[in-house]
Design an enzyme around this catalytic site. Structure first.
Site, PDB file in Angstrom:
ATOM      1  N   ASP A   1      41.406  43.148  49.977  1.00  0.00           N
ATOM      2  CA  ASP A   1      41.476  42.188  49.004  1.00  0.00           C
ATOM      3  C   ASP A   1      40.332  41.725  48.221  1.00  0.00           C
ATOM      4  OD1 ASP A   1      43.318  38.833  48.706  1.00  0.00           O
ATOM      5  OD2 ASP A   1      42.225  40.224  47.153  1.00  0.00           O
TER       6      ASP A   1
ATOM      7  N   ASP B   1      41.360  41.755  41.385  1.00  0.00           N
ATOM      8  CA  ASP B   1      41.895  41.270  42.282  1.00  0.00           C
ATOM      9  C   ASP B   1      43.269  42.141  42.983  1.00  0.00           C
ATOM     10  OD1 ASP B   1      44.057  38.342  43.287  1.00  0.00           O
ATOM     11  OD2 ASP B   1      42.666  39.901  44.553  1.00  0.00           O
TER      12      ASP B   1
HETATM   13  C1  LIG Z   1      42.810  33.487  46.790  1.00  0.00           C
HETATM   14  C2  LIG Z   1      42.629  34.669  46.077  1.00  0.00           C
HETATM   15  C3  LIG Z   1      43.135  34.491  44.501  1.00  0.00           C
HETATM   16  C4  LIG Z   1      42.219  33.343  44.072  1.00  0.00           C
HETATM   17  C5  LIG Z   1      41.068  33.871  43.589  1.00  0.00           C
HETATM   18  C6  LIG Z   1      40.202  33.121  42.636  1.00  0.00           C
HETATM   19  C7  LIG Z   1      40.323  31.718  42.877  1.00  0.00           C
HETATM   20  C8  LIG Z   1      39.399  30.938  42.203  1.00  0.00           C
HETATM   21  C9  LIG Z   1      38.835  31.230  40.831  1.00  0.00           C
HETATM   22  C10 LIG Z   1      39.932  29.484  41.811  1.00  0.00           C
HETATM   23  C11 LIG Z   1      38.281  30.611  42.935  1.00  0.00           C
HETATM   24  C12 LIG Z   1      41.764  31.145  43.379  1.00  0.00           C
HETATM   25  C13 LIG Z   1      42.608  32.122  44.048  1.00  0.00           C
HETATM   26  C14 LIG Z   1      43.590  35.683  46.811  1.00  0.00           C
HETATM   27  N1  LIG Z   1      43.514  37.122  45.772  1.00  0.00           N
HETATM   28  N2  LIG Z   1      44.087  38.005  46.478  1.00  0.00           N
HETATM   29  C15 LIG Z   1      44.925  35.376  47.165  1.00  0.00           C
HETATM   30  N3  LIG Z   1      45.961  35.207  46.328  1.00  0.00           N
HETATM   31  N4  LIG Z   1      46.838  35.131  47.253  1.00  0.00           N
HETATM   32  N5  LIG Z   1      46.531  35.231  48.489  1.00  0.00           N
HETATM   33  N6  LIG Z   1      45.424  35.277  48.712  1.00  0.00           N
HETATM   34  C16 LIG Z   1      44.482  35.726  49.661  1.00  0.00           C
HETATM   35  C17 LIG Z   1      44.408  34.379  50.362  1.00  0.00           C
HETATM   36  C18 LIG Z   1      45.270  33.683  51.072  1.00  0.00           C
HETATM   37  C19 LIG Z   1      45.298  32.360  51.991  1.00  0.00           C
HETATM   38  C20 LIG Z   1      43.727  31.956  51.847  1.00  0.00           C
HETATM   39  C21 LIG Z   1      43.017  32.334  51.213  1.00  0.00           C
HETATM   40  C22 LIG Z   1      43.074  33.633  50.436  1.00  0.00           C
HETATM   41  O1  LIG Z   1      41.646  31.847  51.213  1.00  0.00           O
HETATM   42  C23 LIG Z   1      42.117  30.482  51.984  1.00  0.00           C
HETATM   43  O2  LIG Z   1      43.350  30.747  52.208  1.00  0.00           O
END
Ligand SMILES: C[C@H](Cc1ccc(C(C)(C)C)cc1)[C@H](NN)c1nnnn1Cc1ccc2c(c1)OCO2
Length: 331
Positions: free
Chosen positions: A220, A36
Site C-alpha cells: 500500500d 495509492d
Molecule cells: C489511510 C490511507 C489513505 C489516506 C491517505 C492520506 C491521507 C491524508 C492525506 C489525510 C494523510 C488520508 C488517508 C490508506 N491508503 N490505501 C488507506 N485507505 N484505506 N485504508 N487504508 C490503509 C489504512 C487502514 C487503516 C489505518 C491506516 C491505513 O492507518 C491507520 O489505520
C-alpha cells in the site's frame, strides 16, 4: 507508452506520504496527487470543494477545461481506514502522469473532504492504483488510471521506487533495470477484494533468527507505516529499550535516542531489510524526545499493511498481466 514521474515526500522531516505531479484537462491543470495502491478512486480538490475546506491545495476546475464532461448522475463517497474520507460528483477528462495520457479518465471531484485532508495542504487528491473493483463511483464503477492506460503501455506494469526522505519515482509501462540489484522475486496476488494482496514468507528482528511463517498483507503506497500482527510487533519492540504501546499516542513509542534493530521481511526466497532509520517514524510532537514507531500492530485494522516504510526498502513491480503478480527486488 511508457512514463516516469517523481514521488516526493510531502514533509522534509518524515515520510507521511509522497506526491506526484499530474495534469488534468485542456489547457493542462497541474495537481500534486498521492498515488495509492491501497484504494481505487481518483479524486481531487476541485472548484466544487467548499472554500472553507480548501487550505492551500491546488484545485481542478472542470469548467476551465475544454475537454471535461460531466458524468451525469454519478457520485462517489469514500471512507479510508484511518477514518478520513471525501465525496462528490464525477467528470471525465484528459489525465496525464509522467507522459502517459488517458484521454477520458474518470475524475472524481470533491464536494466534501474530511478535516485531515483539509489540513494536509500538500496533497491535492489521490490516484487509486488498486483494482477497479474497489472504485466507489455509483451507479457505474469507473476504471483506475492504470486499468485505462494498461492497453497502451509497452508492458502492463507500473513500478514504485520510493525513497527515505527524498524523491523516488513511479514508472509506467516498463521495468527500469538501473533501479534495482539482483533478481526480482514475483509472487501471486490475491485480487479479492481489490488490493495488491500478497503473502510474505516471514520476518526477522535485527540479526535474530528469521521466522519462516506466511504473512498475508497488502502492498500500500498510500499508507505511511507497516502494520503487522501483534506477535511480530511485540517481538520487535522487545528489542527496543524503553518502548511501550501507548494508548494516548495510539501505538508503539520509544525514546528517540533508543537503538533500534532493523526489520527483515521475506518475499519467496528473497529477504528485504528495513534499516533502523526507517523504523523510527517521527517524534510524537515536534521536538519531543518520544518517537513513534514505523512498525505498528494491525490488530485494529483487520488487514496487514506493507506501507511506505517497507516499500522504500525495495523496488516493487505491480504487474497487471492476467493473473496479476507483485515483484520485489533489492536496490
Ligand atoms: C489511510 C490511507 C489513505 C489516506 C491517505 C492520506 C491521507 C491524508 C492525506 C489525510 C494523510 C488520508 C488517508 C490508506 N491508503 N490505501 C488507506 N485507505 N484505506 N485504508 N487504508 C490503509 C489504512 C487502514 C487503516 C489505518 C491506516 C491505513 O492507518 C491507520 O489505520
Amino acid at each position: 507508452d511508457t512514463g516516469s514521474a517523481a514521488a516526493t515526500p510531502i514533509d522534509p522531516r518524515f515520510d507521511i506520504a509522497y506526491v506526484t505531479p499530474v495534469t488534468i484537462g485542456t489547457p493542462p491543470q497541474t495537481l500534486q496527487l498521492d498515488l495509492d495502491t491501497g484504494s481505487s478512486d481518483l479524486w481531487v480538490f476541485s472548484s466544487h470543494t467548499p472554500a472553507s475546506q480548501v487550505r492551500g491545495q491546488r484545485i481542478y476546475a472542470p469548467d476551465k477545461s475544454t475537454t471535461s464532461k460531466l458524468l451525469n448522475g454519478h457520485t462517489w463517497s469514500i471512507t479510508y481506514g484511518d477514518g478520513s474520507g471525501s465525496r462528490g460528483n464525477v467528470y471525465t477528462d484528459k489525465f496525464t502522469i509522467g507522459g502517459v495520457t488517458v484521454k477520458s479518465q474518470a475524475i472524481e471531484t470533491a464536494q466534501q473532504v474530511s478535516s485531515s485532508f483539509t489540513t494536509e495542504d500538500a496533497i491535492d487528491g489521490l490516484v487509486g492504483l488498486g483494482f477497479s473493483t474497489l472504485n466507489t463511483v455509483s451507479p457505474n464503477g469507473q476504471l483506475t488510471f492504470f486499468d485505462n492506460a494498461k492497453p497502451n503501455l509497452d508492458s502492463p506494469v507500473f513500478t514504485a521506487d520510493l525513497k527515505y526522505m527524498k524523491p523516488g519515482t513511479y514508472d509506467f509501462g516498463f521495468i527500469d533495470k538501473t533501479k534495482y540489484t539482483g533478481e526480482i522475486t514475483y509472487v501471486p496476488v490475491e485480487t479479492d477484494p481489490g488490493y495488491w494482496t500478497f503473502t510474505s514468507s516471514g520476518y526477522g528482528v535485527g540479526s535474530g533468527t528469521f521466522s519462516s511463517s506466511p504473512i498475508t498483507g497488502i502492498a500500500d503506497t498510500g499508507t505511511s507505516l507497516v502494520y503487522l500482527p501483534t506477535a511480530i510487533v511485540t517481538a520487535y519492540y522487545r528489542q527496543v529499550q524503553g518502548a511501550t504501546n501507548s494508548r494516548s499516542y495510539g501505538g508503539y513509542v520509544f525514546p528517540c535516542n533508543s537503538t533500534l534493530p532493523a526489520f527483515v521481511f521475506g518475499v519467496g526466497e528473497a529477504k528485504f531489510t528495513i534499516p533502523p532509520s526507517y523504523m523510527s517514524y517521527a517524534a510524537v510532537t515536534d521536538g519531543s524526545p518520544t518517537c513513534f514507531g514505523g512498525l505498528q500492530s494491525s490488530s485494529g485494522i483487520g488487514v496487514n499493511i506493507w506501507g511506505d516504510v517497507a516499500l522504500k526498502a525495495a523496488f516493487v513491480v505491480f504487474n497487471g498481466e492476467e493473473p496479476p503478480t507483485i515483484g520485489w527486488a533489492n536496490k
